[in-house]
Write a protein that holds these residues in place. Structure first.
Motif, PDB file in Angstrom:
ATOM      1  N   ARG A   1       0.842  -1.201  -0.021  1.00  0.00           N
ATOM      2  CA  ARG A   1       0.061   0.017  -0.013  1.00  0.00           C
ATOM      3  C   ARG A   1       1.043   1.265  -0.068  1.00  0.00           C
ATOM      4  NH1 ARG A   1      -5.508  -0.422   3.598  1.00  0.00           N
ATOM      5  NH2 ARG A   1      -6.549  -1.769   2.280  1.00  0.00           N
ATOM      6  N   ARG A   2       2.007   1.159   0.695  1.00  0.00           N
ATOM      7  CA  ARG A   2       2.897   2.449   0.886  1.00  0.00           C
ATOM      8  C   ARG A   2       3.370   2.488  -0.558  1.00  0.00           C
ATOM      9  NH1 ARG A   2       7.673   2.861   4.930  1.00  0.00           N
ATOM     10  NH2 ARG A   2       9.082   2.340   3.042  1.00  0.00           N
ATOM     11  N   GLN A   3       3.967   1.538  -1.294  1.00  0.00           N
ATOM     12  CA  GLN A   3       4.528   1.684  -2.484  1.00  0.00           C
ATOM     13  C   GLN A   3       3.258   2.137  -3.677  1.00  0.00           C
ATOM     14  OE1 GLN A   3       5.746  -2.366  -3.929  1.00  0.00           O
ATOM     15  NE2 GLN A   3       6.823  -1.347  -5.661  1.00  0.00           N
TER      16      GLN A   3
ATOM     17  N   THR B   1       2.725   5.909  -3.600  1.00  0.00           N
ATOM     18  CA  THR B   1       4.087   6.783  -3.666  1.00  0.00           C
ATOM     19  C   THR B   1       4.258   6.628  -5.071  1.00  0.00           C
ATOM     20  OG1 THR B   1       5.537   5.016  -2.982  1.00  0.00           O
ATOM     21  CG2 THR B   1       5.057   7.025  -1.523  1.00  0.00           C
TER      22      THR B   1
ATOM     23  N   SER C   1       7.599  -6.051  -2.244  1.00  0.00           N
ATOM     24  CA  SER C   1       6.754  -5.965  -0.823  1.00  0.00           C
ATOM     25  C   SER C   1       6.743  -7.382  -0.126  1.00  0.00           C
ATOM     26  CB  SER C   1       5.502  -5.270  -0.935  1.00  0.00           C
ATOM     27  OG  SER C   1       4.525  -6.224  -1.979  1.00  0.00           O
TER      28      SER C   1
END
Lengths: 161, 160
Positions: free
Chosen positions: A22-24, A27, A39
């Motif tokens: 989700r962070r990837q 961004t 991930s």
């Protein structure tokens, strides 16, 4: 209770993978196209490393093998979510309320779209590309997988189906 | 623990050999179900031989379940040709001549890519055919719900 610890670490690995992904996603541009491999790799390394800190050699080996097999299975599960034809067909069926005419299902997910999606993925991953108006093979990783699958098929079915 | 690990390896090898022997005689109609039955059967036999306490039993069955699930998911790509792998082979066979954009669609059409998968869904009882209609079964709903949930959590769009 090290066995419960192992079961717990499967859940931790999934949680970490989702968080990293989700962070990837947040961004990266064109987020829905990003691979889930980085991930998952990070989550797997963290989980195995955490086991090494607390367990003796034999138990650690068992946990490391179990976590690796789990990561492998989970990787293929995520792959199926993204690419499997049967999952997409069932998704179309669910969206149509659980019932649909066969012709309509084939209209909603035609072979043409399947091919276009795969050509896009082959190009994105650098496996294939267009030169002088035709598609050519650029890298051989996927081809090697195809050959392994052919080999397994030959072992089990005797000849190619 | 080393004995358990080796036990899991041997049990899987025995299951694979059993599968190979059966498949060479006659391929079962529902291959996934047959693989599960073979692996589960060997897992219980292996647990009986290699696991001596309940905790060893739990460990053994956990790894066996993971190996079975991972093998099952891998074998599904053997059972049915993956379009991406077929495309990679087409590219290799074409050499430097390459494959023209229209050639893909001539070879990989609805009859090759879509129709067989619909038949597989019917055979696996995920879908029922009622005249010209396809109706999802309870089994199909259960199967797809896991993937839909995962897709929702990961916020990935409709795949395929």
């Amino acid at each position: 209770m090290t066995w419960l610890g192992l079961i717990f670490s499967f859940a931790v690995m999934v949680g970490l993978q989702v968080a990293f992904y989700r962070r990837q996603l947040a961004t990266t541009q064109g987020g829905h196209l990003i691979s889930h491999v980085p991930s998952l790799k990070k989550a797997w390394v963290l989980c195995v490393a955490a086991q090494a800190a607390f367990l003796d050699y034999g138990v650690f080996a068992f946990h490391a093998v179990s976590l690796t097999v789990f990561a492998y299975g989970y990787y293929h599960f995520l792959n199926m979510c993204r690419t499997a034809r049967r999952i997409r067909l069932l998704t179309e069926l669910i969206e149509a309320g659980g019932q649909i005419a066969e012709a309509e299902l084939m209209r909603r997910y035609p072979a043409r779209e399947m091919v276009e999606r795969r050509l896009f993925r082959l190009e994105e991953s650098g496996q294939a590309g267009i030169e002088n108006g035709v598609w050519i093979l650029k890298r051989r990783e996927l081809l090697r997988s195809a050959k392994v699958m052919r080999g397994i098929k030959r072992v089990f079915y005797g000849s190619l189906k | 623990m080393w004995t358990l690990l080796m036990g899991c390896g041997l049990t899987c090898a025995a299951a694979l050999f059993t599968q190979w022997a059966i498949w060479r005689v006659r391929t079962p109609a529902r291959q996934s179900r047959a693989i599960v039955l073979i692996f589960v059967g060997w897992s219980f036999l292996g647990a009986f031989v290699f696991a001596h306490t309940w905790i060893e039993w739990a460990y053994f069955m956990t790894l066996q379940a993971l190996l079975t699930a991972s093998y099952l998911i891998t074998f599904s790509a053997v059972e049915v040709d993956s379009p991406s792998l077929v495309m990679a082979e087409m590219l290799e066979n074409a050499n430097e001549k390459g494959v023209s954009p229209q050639r893909w669609h001539e070879v990989l059409n609805d009859q090759v890519l879509v129709k067989p998968r619909i038949e597989d869904l019917i055979r696996d009882q995920h879908v029922e055919r009622m005249g010209s209609q396809l109706v999802m079964t309870g089994k199909g709903r259960g199967f797809i719900s896991l993937f839909l949930r995962a897709r929702g959590i990961l916020k990935t769009p409709k795949g395929g």
